[in-house]
Enzyme design. Structure first.
Site, PDB file in Angstrom:
ATOM      1  N   ASN A   8      36.906 -56.935  13.708  1.00 35.11           N
ATOM      2  CA  ASN A   8      36.121 -57.871  14.002  1.00 35.11           C
ATOM      3  C   ASN A   8      34.729 -58.243  15.586  1.00 35.11           C
ATOM      4  O   ASN A   8      35.139 -58.031  16.230  1.00 35.11           O
ATOM      5  CB  ASN A   8      36.980 -59.071  14.760  1.00 35.11           C
ATOM      6  CG  ASN A   8      36.743 -60.850  15.311  1.00 35.11           C
ATOM      7  OD1 ASN A   8      35.053 -60.644  14.817  1.00 35.11           O
ATOM      8  ND2 ASN A   8      36.894 -61.507  16.018  1.00 35.11           N
ATOM      9  N   TRP A   9      34.087 -57.369  14.664  1.00 40.49           N
ATOM     10  CA  TRP A   9      32.236 -57.596  15.366  1.00 40.49           C
ATOM     11  C   TRP A   9      32.002 -59.108  16.642  1.00 40.49           C
ATOM     12  O   TRP A   9      30.762 -58.833  16.639  1.00 40.49           O
ATOM     13  CB  TRP A   9      30.768 -57.294  14.775  1.00 40.49           C
ATOM     14  CG  TRP A   9      32.041 -55.816  14.043  1.00 40.49           C
ATOM     15  CD1 TRP A   9      32.541 -55.367  14.185  1.00 40.49           C
ATOM     16  CD2 TRP A   9      30.439 -55.053  12.791  1.00 40.49           C
ATOM     17  NE1 TRP A   9      32.123 -54.493  12.722  1.00 40.49           N
ATOM     18  CE2 TRP A   9      30.845 -54.064  12.693  1.00 40.49           C
ATOM     19  CE3 TRP A   9      28.705 -55.387  12.606  1.00 40.49           C
ATOM     20  CZ2 TRP A   9      30.525 -53.592  11.940  1.00 40.49           C
ATOM     21  CZ3 TRP A   9      28.317 -54.658  11.616  1.00 40.49           C
ATOM     22  CH2 TRP A   9      29.030 -53.230  11.110  1.00 40.49           C
ATOM     23  N   LYS A  10      32.235 -59.724  15.583  1.00 43.78           N
ATOM     24  CA  LYS A  10      32.291 -61.620  16.514  1.00 43.78           C
ATOM     25  C   LYS A  10      31.056 -62.045  16.121  1.00 43.78           C
ATOM     26  O   LYS A  10      29.795 -61.278  15.637  1.00 43.78           O
ATOM     27  CB  LYS A  10      32.675 -61.209  17.852  1.00 43.78           C
ATOM     28  CG  LYS A  10      34.022 -61.278  18.481  1.00 43.78           C
ATOM     29  CD  LYS A  10      34.635 -61.505  19.453  1.00 43.78           C
ATOM     30  CE  LYS A  10      36.145 -61.019  19.623  1.00 43.78           C
ATOM     31  NZ  LYS A  10      36.813 -61.426  20.810  1.00 43.78           N
ATOM     32  N   HIS A 100      40.712 -67.886  14.057  1.00 48.52           N
ATOM     33  CA  HIS A 100      40.787 -67.072  15.151  1.00 48.52           C
ATOM     34  C   HIS A 100      40.938 -67.752  16.380  1.00 48.52           C
ATOM     35  O   HIS A 100      40.156 -68.850  16.191  1.00 48.52           O
ATOM     36  CB  HIS A 100      39.686 -66.506  14.804  1.00 48.52           C
ATOM     37  CG  HIS A 100      39.229 -65.286  15.719  1.00 48.52           C
ATOM     38  ND1 HIS A 100      39.383 -65.063  17.474  1.00 48.52           N
ATOM     39  CD2 HIS A 100      39.529 -63.655  16.103  1.00 48.52           C
ATOM     40  CE1 HIS A 100      39.339 -64.063  17.937  1.00 48.52           C
ATOM     41  NE2 HIS A 100      39.423 -62.936  17.623  1.00 48.52           N
ATOM     42  N   GLU A 102      39.245 -67.972  18.844  1.00 49.86           N
ATOM     43  CA  GLU A 102      37.239 -68.391  19.921  1.00 49.86           C
ATOM     44  C   GLU A 102      37.174 -69.689  18.175  1.00 49.86           C
ATOM     45  O   GLU A 102      36.458 -70.858  18.735  1.00 49.86           O
ATOM     46  CB  GLU A 102      36.797 -67.283  19.465  1.00 49.86           C
ATOM     47  CG  GLU A 102      37.159 -66.340  20.284  1.00 49.86           C
ATOM     48  CD  GLU A 102      36.849 -65.336  20.666  1.00 49.86           C
ATOM     49  OE1 GLU A 102      36.075 -64.577  19.477  1.00 49.86           O
ATOM     50  OE2 GLU A 102      36.931 -64.034  20.988  1.00 49.86           O
ATOM     51  N   GLU A 167      47.356 -62.771  17.782  1.00 50.67           N
ATOM     52  CA  GLU A 167      46.734 -62.321  18.849  1.00 50.67           C
ATOM     53  C   GLU A 167      46.520 -63.312  20.042  1.00 50.67           C
ATOM     54  O   GLU A 167      46.136 -64.112  19.912  1.00 50.67           O
ATOM     55  CB  GLU A 167      45.179 -62.321  18.853  1.00 50.67           C
ATOM     56  CG  GLU A 167      44.673 -61.603  17.456  1.00 50.67           C
ATOM     57  CD  GLU A 167      43.212 -61.605  17.383  1.00 50.67           C
ATOM     58  OE1 GLU A 167      42.844 -60.467  17.288  1.00 50.67           O
ATOM     59  OE2 GLU A 167      42.450 -62.153  17.152  1.00 50.67           O
ATOM     60  N   GLY A 173      39.251 -59.939  24.662  1.00 55.38           N
ATOM     61  CA  GLY A 173      39.038 -59.360  25.893  1.00 55.38           C
ATOM     62  C   GLY A 173      38.710 -59.275  26.736  1.00 55.38           C
ATOM     63  O   GLY A 173      37.515 -59.272  27.562  1.00 55.38           O
ATOM     64  N   SER A 212      42.785 -56.492  23.046  1.00 51.97           N
ATOM     65  CA  SER A 212      41.656 -55.064  24.153  1.00 51.97           C
ATOM     66  C   SER A 212      43.195 -54.103  23.119  1.00 51.97           C
ATOM     67  O   SER A 212      43.549 -53.424  24.171  1.00 51.97           O
ATOM     68  CB  SER A 212      42.724 -55.627  25.068  1.00 51.97           C
ATOM     69  OG  SER A 212      42.245 -56.399  25.826  1.00 51.97           O
ATOM     70  N   GLY A 233      38.681 -56.759  18.761  1.00 54.12           N
ATOM     71  CA  GLY A 233      37.578 -57.068  18.760  1.00 54.12           C
ATOM     72  C   GLY A 233      36.626 -55.827  19.189  1.00 54.12           C
ATOM     73  O   GLY A 233      35.491 -54.659  19.188  1.00 54.12           O
ATOM     74  N   GLY A 234      36.792 -55.715  20.667  1.00 55.53           N
ATOM     75  CA  GLY A 234      35.006 -54.893  21.132  1.00 55.53           C
ATOM     76  C   GLY A 234      35.550 -54.304  21.423  1.00 55.53           C
ATOM     77  O   GLY A 234      33.821 -53.173  20.440  1.00 55.53           O
TER      78      GLY A 234
END
Ligand code: PEP
Length: 251
Positions: A8-10, A100, A102, A167, A173, A212, A233-234
C-alpha cells in the site's frame, strides 16, 4: 494457501518513482533473484489512483498485480475527487483496498459505506481487500476481538469472496507489532467469524496481517497459522524491503 504480499503506497510516489519501483519488481520477479527463482507468494502493489495506470503498464504480463487504495460505492456520477471501481479496472487494477483505517479515520467511513464499496468493487471485477482492526484504546480495554468482529459483520456483504486484512490501528506506521500470540489469536478469531458468516467458503479466504511488517519480522509473522500474507505500507516503497518480505513467505 498461497500467501499474498500487498503493498500500500498510500499518498506517496511520482511518475518516476512508480516506474522505477515497478520496473525493479518486474526485474526481480522475472530474472529469478526472488526466492531462488520461484515466487513463493502472490505480489500486489497499490499505488495512489493517479499512478495505477502507469504501474499496471510497467507490470503488464509480470507476476505483480496492481490495485487501488479505495473506490467509490457508485459506478459513476457527481462525486468530485472520487474514483469508481470500474475506472481502476480500466487502468489495469485487479484489486482494491477498502476500509483502510486511514480512510475510516480521515473520511469517517462507516462499515455500511465500506460494505457498499465492496459490492461496487466486486461488480467491477475487482478483488476487494477489506481492512479491519482495533485502536490501542480498544485493545487495552479488552475489546479488540469484539471490535474486529463488528467491523467484519458490518463491512462484508453476503457471499463475500475477497481478502480480509487485519491491521491493528496502533501498529500502522509505528514500528510496533502485536505479539505473535496476539496475531495468531486474532487471525483465528477472524477465521471463526468468517466461517460463521460465510460457511465453508469463509475457510478459504486469505486473512492478511498489516502493521509495521518489514523484512526483519516478516518470517515470524508469515509463519503464523491463518496468516495468509501481509498488507505492507512503508516497506512497500523500497523494492528491496518489499522483496525481502516476499522472500519470507512460507509458500
Ligand atoms: C498500512 O497502512 O496498511 C500499513 C500496514 O502500513 P505500515 O506497513 O507502514 O505499518
Amino acid at each position: 494457501m498461497r500467501q499474498l504480499i500487498a503493498g500500500n503506497w498510500k499518498m506517496n510516489g511520482s511518475l518516476a518513482m512508480a516506474t522505477g519501483l515497478a520496473n525493479a519488481l518486474r526485474a526481480a520477479t522475472t530474472d529469478g533473484t526472488l526466492a531462488g527463482g520461484a515466487l513463493a507468494c502472490d505480489l500486489l502493489v497499490c499505488p495512489p489512483a493517479n499512478l495505477v495506470a502507469v504501474a499496471a503498464q510497467a507490470l503488464l504480463g509480470s507476476a505483480v498485480a496492481v490495485g487501488g487504495q479505495d473506490c467509490h460505492a457508485k459506478a459513476s456520477g457527481a462525486h468530485t475527487g472520487d474514483i469508481a471501481a470500474a475506472m481502476l479496472r480500466d487502468c489495469g487494477a485487479t484489486h482494491v483496498i477498502v476500509g483502510h483505517s486511514e480512510r475510516r479515520a480521515d473520511h469517517g467511513e462507516s462499515d455500511v459505506q465500506v460494505c457498499a464499496k465492496v459490492v461496487a468493487a466486486v461488480a467491477a471485477g475487482l478483488v476487494p481487500i477489506v481492512c479491519v482492526g482495533e485502536t490501542e484504546a480498544q485493545r487495552l480495554g479488552g475489546q479488540a476481538e469484539a471490535v474486529v468482529a463488528g467491523q467484519l459483520v458490518g463491512s462484508l456483504p453476503e457471499g463475500f469472496a475477497g481478502v480480509v486484512a487485519y491491521e491493528p490501528v496502533w501498529a500502522i506506521g509505528t514500528g510496533r507489532t502485536p505479539t505473535e500470540a496476539d496475531v495468531a489469536a486474532m487471525h483465528a478469531h477472524i477465521r471463526a467469524v468468517l466461517v460463521g458468516r460465510l460457511g465453508p467458503a469463509g475457510a478459504g479466504l486469505r486473512i492478511l496481517y498489516g502493521g509495521s511488517v518489514k523484512p526483519s519480522n516478516a518470517a515470524a509473522l508469515m509463519a503464523l497459522p491463518e496468516v495468509g500474507g501481509a498488507l505492507v505500507g512503508g516497506a512497500s516503497l523500497v523494492a528491496e524491503d518489499f522483496l525481502g518480505i516476499a522472500r519470507a513467505c512460507r509458500g
